[in-house]
Design an enzyme around this catalytic site. Structure first.
Site, mmCIF file in Angstrom:
data_model
loop_
_atom_site.group_PDB
_atom_site.id
_atom_site.type_symbol
_atom_site.label_atom_id
_atom_site.label_comp_id
_atom_site.label_asym_id
_atom_site.label_seq_id
_atom_site.Cartn_x
_atom_site.Cartn_y
_atom_site.Cartn_z
ATOM 1 N N GLY A 1 2.769 -1.137 4.439
ATOM 2 C CA GLY A 1 2.949 0.136 4.116
ATOM 3 C C GLY A 1 4.349 0.642 3.610
ATOM 4 O O GLY A 1 4.716 0.442 2.775
ATOM 5 N N GLY A 2 4.873 1.391 4.839
ATOM 6 C CA GLY A 2 6.192 1.974 4.614
ATOM 7 C C GLY A 2 7.239 0.961 3.952
ATOM 8 O O GLY A 2 7.826 1.409 3.138
ATOM 9 N N GLU B 1 -6.814 4.791 8.189
ATOM 10 C CA GLU B 1 -6.779 6.170 7.747
ATOM 11 C C GLU B 1 -8.011 6.835 6.920
ATOM 12 O O GLU B 1 -8.374 7.910 7.450
ATOM 13 C CB GLU B 1 -5.442 6.270 6.775
ATOM 14 N N HIS C 1 -9.644 1.165 5.268
ATOM 15 C CA HIS C 1 -8.255 1.528 5.836
ATOM 16 C C HIS C 1 -8.602 2.326 7.075
ATOM 17 O O HIS C 1 -9.141 3.292 6.959
ATOM 18 C CB HIS C 1 -7.318 1.898 4.844
ATOM 19 N N GLY D 1 2.426 2.337 10.817
ATOM 20 C CA GLY D 1 3.446 3.479 10.750
ATOM 21 C C GLY D 1 3.948 3.709 11.788
ATOM 22 O O GLY D 1 4.764 4.994 11.979
ATOM 23 N N ASN E 1 0.873 -1.078 -0.045
ATOM 24 C CA ASN E 1 -0.176 -0.012 0.049
ATOM 25 C C ASN E 1 0.905 1.414 -0.130
ATOM 26 O O ASN E 1 1.606 1.476 0.924
ATOM 27 C CB ASN E 1 -0.680 -0.044 1.342
ATOM 28 N N TRP E 2 1.025 1.989 -1.084
ATOM 29 C CA TRP E 2 1.739 2.764 -1.188
ATOM 30 C C TRP E 2 1.398 4.237 -0.601
ATOM 31 O O TRP E 2 2.053 5.240 -0.594
ATOM 32 C CB TRP E 2 2.580 3.084 -2.831
ATOM 33 N N LYS E 3 0.166 4.188 -0.346
ATOM 34 C CA LYS E 3 -0.429 5.194 0.083
ATOM 35 C C LYS E 3 -0.193 6.674 -0.870
ATOM 36 O O LYS E 3 -0.236 6.320 -1.864
ATOM 37 C CB LYS E 3 -0.139 5.768 1.560
ATOM 38 N N SER F 1 3.358 -2.114 10.553
ATOM 39 C CA SER F 1 4.877 -2.307 10.423
ATOM 40 C C SER F 1 5.166 -3.628 10.336
ATOM 41 O O SER F 1 6.207 -3.932 11.165
ATOM 42 C CB SER F 1 5.264 -1.643 12.084
ATOM 43 N N GLU G 1 -5.372 -5.144 10.624
ATOM 44 C CA GLU G 1 -4.345 -3.924 10.907
ATOM 45 C C GLU G 1 -4.616 -3.156 12.290
ATOM 46 O O GLU G 1 -5.336 -2.345 12.040
ATOM 47 C CB GLU G 1 -4.410 -3.016 9.745
HETATM 48 P P1 PGA Z 1 2.651 0.059 7.587
HETATM 49 O O1 PGA Z 1 1.358 0.498 7.024
HETATM 50 O O2 PGA Z 1 3.386 -1.024 7.297
HETATM 51 O O3 PGA Z 1 3.632 1.451 7.169
HETATM 52 O O4 PGA Z 1 2.371 0.050 9.192
HETATM 53 C C1 PGA Z 1 0.390 -0.680 6.793
HETATM 54 C C2 PGA Z 1 -0.856 -0.200 6.200
HETATM 55 O O5 PGA Z 1 -1.327 0.974 6.499
HETATM 56 O O6 PGA Z 1 -1.437 -0.724 5.574
#
Ligand code: PGA
Length: 248
Positions: free
Chosen positions: A231-232, A94, A92, A170, A9-11, A210, A164
């Site tokens: 994500g990251g 967010e 998600h 993050g 997930n590149w966001k 993470s 998640e």
């Molecule tokens: P993260 O994000 O790996 O940076 O914690 C995961 C996500 O939001 O899908």
């Protein structure tokens, strides 16, 4: 079919040249053939990435639930489907917290995606306070409730679930492999109780929060964890591919 999946997930990251560089790097590196790799770039890049030969599947990061019309800035499931985008991340945390998406809105998105043969990657997970108060299982059950009570068995089979924990996204904190496994088992048991063991056994449930090259192996070794939503670490091709090759 239950599959091992690693989804990036590149966001809202990477400009066009940087995104092209990363996608070319991902495209060059070999992943075990029993792992499905999914890349979820910002939606402006979906059609460009779709045109190159690739060994990963494409996912959107969001979708609107309406079919079409005056919804400035939005993208519909039918548009994704017409680009051969196979997946869309929805629910998600967010989007739930920053864009006020409720369980009802998210479920409308699920229905629209399924109608257009795009598989939802359905995210769920509790806040830190909810875990501390011992409410994590209840919170996740509530988030899953519409799926379990309103979908038919052949529809739920087309969904990927991503657990998640919000406090792990993050932050560098991860759920312990045991805590993640307990939640994944809870999710799988809930599907089995509502539908059938066979259906529950065939649904991929991913862990997100993470997940990195140094912890992926331990997390993915758990019985009910079928991969990760990353994500990251998905913004670096080496980390992403190292995670994808972490299944034992
Ligand atoms: P993260 O994000 O790996 O940076 O914690 C995961 C996500 O939001 O899908």
């Amino acid at each position: 079919m239950r599959r091992n999946i690693v989804a990036g997930n590149w966001k809202m990251n990477l400009n066009h040249p940087d995104s092209s560089r990363l996608i070319n790097e991902i495209n060059k590196i070999d992943v075990n053939s029993d792992v499905e790799l999914i890349v979820a770039p910002p939606s402006v890049y979906l059609s460009t990435f779709n045109e190159i030969q690739h060994h990963f599947s494409l996912s959107a990061q969001n979708v609107h639930f309406e079919e079409n019309g005056a919804f400035t800035g939005e993208v519909s499931a039918e548009m994704l489907s017409s680009l051969n985008v196979n997946y869309a991340i929805i629910g998600h945390s967010e989007r739930r917290s920053m864009f006020h998406e409720t369980d009802d809105i998210i479920f409308k998105k699920v229905k629209s995606l399924l109608k257009h043969d795009v598989s939802p990657i359905f995210c769920c997970g509790e806040l830190q306070q909810e875990r501390e108060e011992g409410r994590a299982f209840d919170v996740v059950s509530k988030q899953l409730n519409h799926l379990l009570t309103h979908l038919k068995e052949d529809q739920i089979r087309n969904i990927i679930i991503a657990y998640e924990p919000v406090w792990a996204i993050g932050t560098g904190l991860t759920a312990s492999p045991e805590d993640a496994q307990n939640m994944h088992k809870h999710i799988r048991d809930s599907i089995a109780n509502q539908f059938s063991l066979k259906t529950a056994e065939n649904i991929s449930i991913l862990y997100g929060g993470s997940c990195k090259p140094d912890n992926a192996k331990d997390i993915f070794s758990q019985e009910d964890i079928d991969g990760g939503l990353i994500g990251g670490a998905s913004l670096d091709s080496k980390s992403f591919l190292s995670i994808a090759n972490s299944f034992s």
